[in-house]
Design an enzyme around this catalytic site. Structure first.
Site, PDB file in Angstrom:
ATOM      1  N   LYS A  52       0.138   0.995  -1.234  1.00 17.11           N
ATOM      2  CA  LYS A  52       0.824   1.225   0.044  1.00 17.11           C
ATOM      3  C   LYS A  52       1.394  -0.085   0.591  1.00 17.11           C
ATOM      4  O   LYS A  52       2.527  -0.132   1.058  1.00 17.11           O
ATOM      5  CB  LYS A  52      -0.137   1.879   1.057  1.00 17.11           C
ATOM      6  CG  LYS A  52      -0.469   3.330   0.690  1.00 17.11           C
ATOM      7  CD  LYS A  52      -1.594   3.942   1.527  1.00 17.11           C
ATOM      8  CE  LYS A  52      -1.952   5.336   1.002  1.00 17.11           C
ATOM      9  NZ  LYS A  52      -3.049   5.985   1.729  1.00 17.11           N
ATOM     10  N   GLN A  96      -7.821   4.507   5.663  1.00 13.77           N
ATOM     11  CA  GLN A  96      -8.000   5.088   4.328  1.00 13.77           C
ATOM     12  C   GLN A  96      -9.318   5.868   4.269  1.00 13.77           C
ATOM     13  O   GLN A  96     -10.363   5.373   4.673  1.00 13.77           O
ATOM     14  CB  GLN A  96      -7.970   3.975   3.261  1.00 13.77           C
ATOM     15  CG  GLN A  96      -7.958   4.481   1.829  1.00 13.77           C
ATOM     16  CD  GLN A  96      -6.693   5.233   1.452  1.00 13.77           C
ATOM     17  OE1 GLN A  96      -5.621   5.003   1.983  1.00 13.77           O
ATOM     18  NE2 GLN A  96      -6.811   6.162   0.514  1.00 13.77           N
ATOM     19  N   ASP A 119      -0.354   9.197   9.135  1.00 15.86           N
ATOM     20  CA  ASP A 119      -0.993  10.095   8.158  1.00 15.86           C
ATOM     21  C   ASP A 119      -0.939  11.553   8.635  1.00 15.86           C
ATOM     22  O   ASP A 119      -1.177  12.476   7.852  1.00 15.86           O
ATOM     23  CB  ASP A 119      -2.475   9.711   7.975  1.00 15.86           C
ATOM     24  CG  ASP A 119      -2.737   8.995   6.660  1.00 15.86           C
ATOM     25  OD1 ASP A 119      -1.937   9.164   5.724  1.00 15.86           O
ATOM     26  OD2 ASP A 119      -3.752   8.276   6.578  1.00 15.86           O
TER      27      ASP A 119
HETATM   28  N1  GUN Z   1      -7.519   9.356   0.998  1.00 15.87           N
HETATM   29  C1  GUN Z   1      -6.960  10.169   0.076  1.00 15.87           C
HETATM   30  N2  GUN Z   1      -5.685  10.462   0.420  1.00 15.87           N
HETATM   31  C2  GUN Z   1      -5.442   9.830   1.576  1.00 15.87           C
HETATM   32  C3  GUN Z   1      -4.300   9.739   2.432  1.00 15.87           C
HETATM   33  O1  GUN Z   1      -3.240  10.325   2.206  1.00 15.87           O
HETATM   34  N3  GUN Z   1      -4.452   8.969   3.536  1.00 15.87           N
HETATM   35  C4  GUN Z   1      -5.603   8.332   3.823  1.00 15.87           C
HETATM   36  N4  GUN Z   1      -5.655   7.615   4.935  1.00 15.87           N
HETATM   37  N5  GUN Z   1      -6.669   8.388   3.061  1.00 15.87           N
HETATM   38  C5  GUN Z   1      -6.586   9.140   1.939  1.00 15.87           C
END
Ligand code: GUN
Length: 291
Positions: A52, A96, A119
Site C-alpha cells: 500500500k 490494518q 477502508d
Molecule cells: N486485512 C485484510 N484486508 C484488509 C483491508 O482491506 N483493509 C485493512 N485495513 N485490513 C485488511
C-alpha cells in the site's frame, strides 16, 4: 474463457490516478496523503501494508506508516487514531486488520473519523453503502465491481453466489451485487459455514465470489459451464521448495474451474492488486471531500 487481469487493470487505474495527481501538483494543490497503521508483525499484514505504501509512492501520494508493537494497548492505538483524525494533512487512513486479541476491533473502527475512513469499515459508511448513498466502498468489493465494469461482465438478472460472510468482503459484496444499477441488479445468495449442500447452490450460480481462505475449495464439479468466478482467497501454503518457504493460492481450483468459466480471476494477480488500486481511489475521493 477470459482472465480478469487485476494486475493490468490495477496498473491502468494507478496510471490514471498518477495523471490526476500530476495535474493537482501543477495547480499548486497538495497531493493526497494516506496513512496506514499496523499493529504487530504478522508477515502477510506487513506485506500488504508495504504494498500500500509503495503504491502511494508510485502515484505521487504522500504516505505515512505507523508501526505499533504487538503488545500495544487499546488506549495507545486509540491515541494514534485521535491524532490521525485531528491531523489536517492526512486525507485518509486505514488500520490494518486483524488486530491482536487485547484490542477490540469494533471499538477501534468506530473511532475512525468516517470522512477519513478510506477502508469503508466504519458503521456509518457501511450503512450508507447499504442505502445506496455516496460513500467509501471497502477496497476489495470496490475492486471486484471495477473488474466487472472494465470487462463489461453482465451482472443484471444473474444469480450471484457469495461464499463467506466476512465484514470486509463477503457481507459488503452480497449487498453491492443486489443494489440497483451496474454492477448490481443480481439475485444474491450469501453462503457461509452453516450452509447446507453448498455445491447444489454454487452449481446454480452465474457468478461466484469466494472469500473463504480455504485453498482450492471450489472444484470444477461445483460450477456450471460459463460461470464467472471471482477468487478473493489468498492463503500462504508452507512449501520448503520455495525460496519464501510458502506459495500463494486462492479458494478456487483454477486449473479445472477455469476450463468451465467464462471469466475468472487468477491468484495471485486478480483481486489482490485491485484492492490496493481502489484504496488509492478512495484516498483521492477523501482528498476531494476535504478540499
Ligand atoms: N486485512 C485484510 N484486508 C484488509 C483491508 O482491506 N483493509 C485493512 N485495513 N485490513 C485488511
Amino acid at each position: 474463457m477470459t482472465i480478469l487481469d487485476g494486475k493490468k487493470i490495477s496498473n491502468d487505474i494507478k496510471d490514471e490516478i498518477a495523471e490526476e495527481v500530476k495535474k493537482m501538483k501543477l495547480n499548486g494543490e497538495k497531493a493526497p496523503h494516506l496513512a496506514a497503521v499496523i499493529v504487530g508483525n504478522d508477515g502477510a499484514s506487513l506485506t500488504y501494508v508495504g504494498s500500500k505504501v509503495r503504491a502511494c509512492e508510485r502515484v505521487g501520494f504522500e504516505s505515512t506508516l505507523v508501526q505499533l508493537p504487538n503488545t500495544c494497548s487499546e488506549v495507545e492505538l486509540m491515541d494514534t487514531i485521535d491524532e490521525l483524525n485531528a491531523n489536517d494533512d492526512i486525507d485518509g487512513f486505514i488500520i490494518q486488520l486483524p488486530l491482536p486479541p487485547q484490542i477490540n476491533t469494533e471499538k477501534v473502527l468506530l473511532a475512525v473519523d468516517p470522512k477519513k475512513d478510506v477502508d469503508g469499515f466504519h458503521p456509518m459508511n457501511f450503512g450508507k453503502m447499504a442505502l445506496d448513498m455516496s460513500t467509501f466502498i471497502p477496497a476489495t468489493p470496490f475492486g471486484i465491481l471495477e473488474l466487472f465494469d472494465r470487462y463489461g461482465v453482465e451482472t443484471k438478472g444473474k444469480h450471484t453466489v457469495v461464499i463467506g460472510r466476512s465484514h470486509i468482503v463477503g457481507r459488503p459484496m452480497s449487498i453491492l451485487m443486489g443494489r440497483k444499477g451496474f454492477p448490481g441488479n443480481s439475485t444474491v445468495t450469501l453462503t457461509h459455514s452453516h450452509t447446507k449442500n453448498i455445491s447444489e447452490i454454487t452449481r446454480q450460480a452465474d457468478i461466484i465470489i469466494t472469500a473463504l481462505g480455504v485453498p482450492k475449495f471450489l472444484k470444477a464439479d461445483m460450477v456450471k459451464e460459463g460461470v464467472v468466478v471471482i477468487d478473493v482467497g489468498i492463503t500462504r501454503v508452507p512449501d520448503s521448495t520455495k525460496t519464501k518457504g510458502y506459495y500463494i493460492t486462492g479458494d478456487v481450483d483454477f486449473e479445472t474451474v477455469s476450463k468451465k468459466a467464462s471469466y475468472i480471476t487468477p491468484v495471485p494477480g486478480g483481486v489482490g492488486p485491485m484492492t490496493i488500486a481502489m484504496l488509492l481511489k478512495n484516498t483521492l475521493l477523501a482528498r476531494d471531500m476535504h478540499s
